[in-house]
Write an enzyme that holds these catalytic residues in place. Structure first.
Site, short mmCIF file in Angstrom:
data_model
loop_
_atom_site.label_atom_id
_atom_site.label_comp_id
_atom_site.label_asym_id
_atom_site.label_seq_id
_atom_site.Cartn_x
_atom_site.Cartn_y
_atom_site.Cartn_z
N GLY A 2 0.84 -1.32 0.06
CA GLY A 2 -0.06 -0.07 -0.08
C GLY A 2 0.86 1.26 -0.22
O GLY A 2 2.10 1.26 -0.44
N SER A 3 0.41 2.35 0.57
CA SER A 3 1.20 3.61 0.50
C SER A 3 2.26 3.48 1.48
O SER A 3 2.09 2.89 2.25
CB SER A 3 0.08 4.69 0.83
OG SER A 3 -0.34 4.53 2.06
N SER A 4 3.26 4.51 1.02
CA SER A 4 4.30 4.75 2.06
C SER A 4 3.84 5.24 3.38
O SER A 4 4.59 4.87 4.32
CB SER A 4 5.33 5.54 1.21
OG SER A 4 5.70 4.98 0.12
N ARG A 5 2.84 6.15 3.25
CA ARG A 5 2.56 6.80 4.48
C ARG A 5 2.19 5.50 5.63
O ARG A 5 2.65 5.69 6.80
CB ARG A 5 1.38 7.78 4.48
CG ARG A 5 0.89 8.50 5.53
CD ARG A 5 -0.28 9.32 5.17
NE ARG A 5 -1.32 8.50 4.95
CZ ARG A 5 -2.32 7.73 5.64
NH1 ARG A 5 -1.96 7.81 6.85
NH2 ARG A 5 -3.24 7.10 5.19
N VAL A 6 1.07 4.72 5.21
CA VAL A 6 0.87 3.50 6.18
C VAL A 6 2.01 2.77 6.38
O VAL A 6 2.22 2.24 7.57
CB VAL A 6 -0.34 2.93 5.60
CG1 VAL A 6 -0.88 1.98 6.67
CG2 VAL A 6 -1.50 3.88 5.41
N ALA A 7 2.86 2.43 5.36
CA ALA A 7 4.09 1.60 5.51
C ALA A 7 4.77 2.05 6.48
O ALA A 7 5.30 1.21 7.34
CB ALA A 7 4.76 1.47 4.10
N GLU A 34 5.72 -3.65 0.40
CA GLU A 34 5.72 -3.17 -1.06
C GLU A 34 4.89 -1.87 -1.06
O GLU A 34 3.64 -1.80 -0.89
CB GLU A 34 4.73 -4.36 -1.77
CG GLU A 34 5.23 -5.72 -1.81
CD GLU A 34 5.98 -6.10 -3.08
OE1 GLU A 34 6.43 -5.06 -3.81
OE2 GLU A 34 5.75 -7.13 -3.51
N CYS A 54 0.88 0.45 -8.94
CA CYS A 54 1.89 0.94 -8.31
C CYS A 54 3.12 1.05 -9.32
O CYS A 54 4.07 1.84 -8.90
CB CYS A 54 2.46 0.04 -7.10
SG CYS A 54 2.25 -1.75 -7.58
N1 LIG Z 1 4.42 -1.89 -4.22
C1 LIG Z 1 3.53 -2.75 -4.74
O1 LIG Z 1 3.79 -3.82 -4.83
C2 LIG Z 1 2.20 -2.00 -4.59
C3 LIG Z 1 1.09 -2.59 -5.14
C4 LIG Z 1 -0.04 -1.89 -5.43
C5 LIG Z 1 -0.16 -0.68 -4.55
N2 LIG Z 1 0.63 -0.05 -4.12
C6 LIG Z 1 0.70 1.31 -3.47
O2 LIG Z 1 -0.64 1.60 -2.51
C7 LIG Z 1 -1.04 2.72 -2.87
C8 LIG Z 1 -2.46 2.80 -3.15
O3 LIG Z 1 -3.27 2.01 -2.38
P1 LIG Z 1 -4.14 2.23 -1.20
O4 LIG Z 1 -4.60 3.72 -1.25
O5 LIG Z 1 -5.30 1.34 -1.02
O6 LIG Z 1 -3.25 2.32 0.00
P2 LIG Z 1 -3.44 2.38 1.65
O7 LIG Z 1 -1.90 2.60 2.18
O8 LIG Z 1 -4.13 3.60 1.96
O9 LIG Z 1 -4.17 1.23 2.16
C9 LIG Z 1 -3.52 -0.32 1.91
C10 LIG Z 1 -3.98 -1.10 3.02
O10 LIG Z 1 -3.82 -0.97 4.16
C11 LIG Z 1 -4.96 -0.56 5.07
N3 LIG Z 1 -4.42 0.19 6.06
C12 LIG Z 1 -4.72 1.74 5.97
N4 LIG Z 1 -4.27 2.09 7.16
C13 LIG Z 1 -3.78 1.18 7.92
C14 LIG Z 1 -3.13 1.11 9.18
N5 LIG Z 1 -2.95 2.30 9.79
N6 LIG Z 1 -2.96 -0.24 9.83
C15 LIG Z 1 -3.20 -1.30 8.96
N7 LIG Z 1 -3.62 -1.16 7.67
C16 LIG Z 1 -4.06 -0.11 7.04
C17 LIG Z 1 -5.86 -0.32 4.13
O11 LIG Z 1 -7.34 -0.49 4.50
C18 LIG Z 1 -5.73 -1.00 2.88
O12 LIG Z 1 -6.14 -2.50 3.03
C19 LIG Z 1 -0.22 3.52 -3.56
O13 LIG Z 1 0.49 4.15 -2.98
C20 LIG Z 1 0.45 2.26 -4.60
O14 LIG Z 1 1.78 2.73 -5.07
C21 LIG Z 1 1.99 -0.78 -3.94
#
Ligand SMILES: NC(=O)c1ccc[n+]([C@@H]2O[C@H](COP(=O)([O-])OP(=O)(O)OC[C@H]3O[C@@H](n4cnc5c(N)ncnc54)[C@H](O)[C@@H]3O)[C@@H](O)[C@H]2O)c1
Length: 439
Positions: free
Chosen positions: A166-171, A185, A220
């Site tokens: 997911g996003s780098s912020r949450v990561a 990822e 992504c």
């Molecule tokens: N590197 C990769 O393989 C890859 C693949 C797909 C998407 N992405 C990235 O994902 C982003 C888009 O996806 P998004 O908007 O769904 O991302 P997101 O980070 O908002 O959410 C990703 C997941 O995390 C969950 N989440 C959110 N906050 C959380 C927390 N505090 N604790 C635990 N889980 C939490 C969400 O409910 C969702 O299931 C983009 O930045 C994209 O580049 C990366």
């Protein structure tokens, strides 16, 4: 057992009525064309085929090294973590969760899976398919909740390893909360460099259009920054790209809603970019018309903005230019051969090194760029692309010890198992052994 489950599930996904069902279901929740949704099902099906029969067993292949004396040998094992968690985003509702979930199970873990709630119906249906194919119901926990609840669950349940996509912020937040027991990822601000050798203009323009705008830029791996060598800048590449981007239409979702940015926020971002001296709108930059997409989502035409390289590298502009806009939006710039080092410095400064493409068949040029960059999935050669990684390519970021991968045996082993060495030392103790002096 997992070899058998994979074989049955792969067969089921290959049935046209099943693959069509999943492609349509993906389309209901994650806006993409039928073709793109089918590709997601296809990659998932091929992945399952790859791990039929004994292939799951082979993933956990161990090795032995002879020891120093009779009866001693060390064995290296791939060992499961045990309780693990998987968190996946909205944009690939089937492919990312299935590939990571099966990887976790193949290596012997007990996963809890959380898919973005907007799209989790796809995985709910897939789990039912897997149960039909023999997956024991107690092997996977599936939770539907928001991010905050999942964050709490992770902190309380304390899984040994969490895979976050997911996003780098949450990561970054989770990396702190989980004290580093995480693999990532995360976001991609993916670049493509067109080298000095101009060839196959139509093909290269088509790949650029697919990379930047398929799935409305919500991959992504989407092309976010295109560097054109001046030899390309003097061709009709940009006008060809414009023509291809303008073919996209809402009716077949070749362009469509953006789930995480509003129209206003994307146009605001564009305005800020256009304030940079020398920048200009190449095409797009307007809202989509004639639709009922709710205003909490975004809807803009495929957009490209030119920003001069000299401006991109300036500290005051760099962050703005390299901000990931998860939508149909890219920056285009050009460079002279003498400016290649500046281009390479620009890449080095990025925080996420996910996918990249170096479009050239000049081996010296390729060497120069590949040798000075680090992206985990880098395509090189005239047909290079940033998106569309199938199940047989490692896909993941590089240059970060937390970086995960998806798809291949190497990715599964790295993410879902740890190394354990067992040194067997049975003896015999040598005849006439005596207690030596203390050391
Ligand atoms: N590197 C990769 O393989 C890859 C693949 C797909 C998407 N992405 C990235 O994902 C982003 C888009 O996806 P998004 O908007 O769904 O991302 P997101 O980070 O908002 O959410 C990703 C997941 O995390 C969950 N989440 C959110 N906050 C959380 C927390 N505090 N604790 C635990 N889980 C939490 C969400 O409910 C969702 O299931 C983009 O930045 C994209 O580049 C990366």
């Amino acid at each position: 057992m997992y070899g058998d489950i994979s074989a049955k599930a792969a067969h089921m996904l290959s049935l046209p009525k099943v693959s069509d069902f999943f492609a349509r279901l993906i389309q209901r929740v994650s806006p993409k064309s039928y073709h793109q949704a089918c590709a997601e099902v296809y990659v998932t099906q091929k992945f399952l085929e790859n791990f039929c029969g004994d292939q799951v067993r082979f993933l956990a292949r161990s090795f032995g090294v002879p020891g120093n004396h009779l009866g001693q040998q060390s064995h290296g094992f791939r060992w499961p973590y045990g309780p693990v968690a998987i968190i996946t985003p909205f944009n690939f509702p089937l492919e990312i969760p299935v590939l990571q979930l099966m990887g976790a199970l193949y290596m012997g873990n007990k996963p809890v899976l959380k898919v973005d709630s907007k799209v989790s119906i796809v995985m709910e249906q897939m789990l039912r398919l897997l149960h039909t194919c023999g997956l024991p119901v107690e092997d996977v926990d599936f939770i539907n909740c928001d991010g905050k609840t999942m964050n709490k669950l992770l902190q309380e349940a304390n899984p040994r390893m969490t895979l976050f996509t997911g996003s780098s912020r949450v990561a970054e937040k989770l990396a702190g909360d989980l004290k580093g027991r995480i693999k990532l990822e995360d976001a991609g601000f993916d670049w493509k460099i067109l080298g000095p050798d101009v060839d196959q203009e139509d093909y290269v323009a088509w790949v650029c259009d697919q990379d930047a705008y398929a799935c409305s830029g919500q991959k992504c791996s989407a092309q976010s920054l295109l560097f054109m060598h001046e030899n390309w800048a003097s061709t009709s590449l940009v006008s060809k790209l414009k023509g291809l981007a303008e073919r996209r239409k809402l009716e077949d979702l070749t362009i469509g809603p953006v789930l995480t940015f509003t129209t206003e926020s994307m146009l605001d971002h564009m305005k800020q970019l256009l304030e940079i001296p020398g920048s200009k709108l190449l095409f797009g930059g307007k809202p989509l018309e004639g639709h009922s997409i709710p205003s909490i989502y975004g809807a803009i035409k495929p957009t490209a903005i030119y920003v001069p390289l000299e401006e991109i590298v300036k500290d005051k502009n760099y962050e703005l230019v390299t901000k990931e806009i998860f939508g149909p939006f890219q920056i285009i710039t050009d460079y002279k051969s003498s400016q290649l080092p500046t281009v390479l410095d620009t890449l080095e400064k990025m925080h996420a090194h996910l996918t990249a493409a170096v479009v050239s068949n000049d081996p010296l040029f390729l060497q120069e760029v590949i040798g000075r960059s680090v992206n985990g999935t880098t395509y090189a050669g005239l047909r290079a692309r940033t998106t569309g990684a199938p199940q047989n390519h490692w896909f993941g970021p590089s240059g970060d010890p937390r970086g995960a991968g998806i798809g291949t045996p190497e990715a599964i082993k790295l993410v879902w198992s740890c190394h354990r060495e067992v040194i067997y030392d049975f003896g015999p103790v040598p005849n006439r052994w005596e207690i030596p002096p203390s050391t």
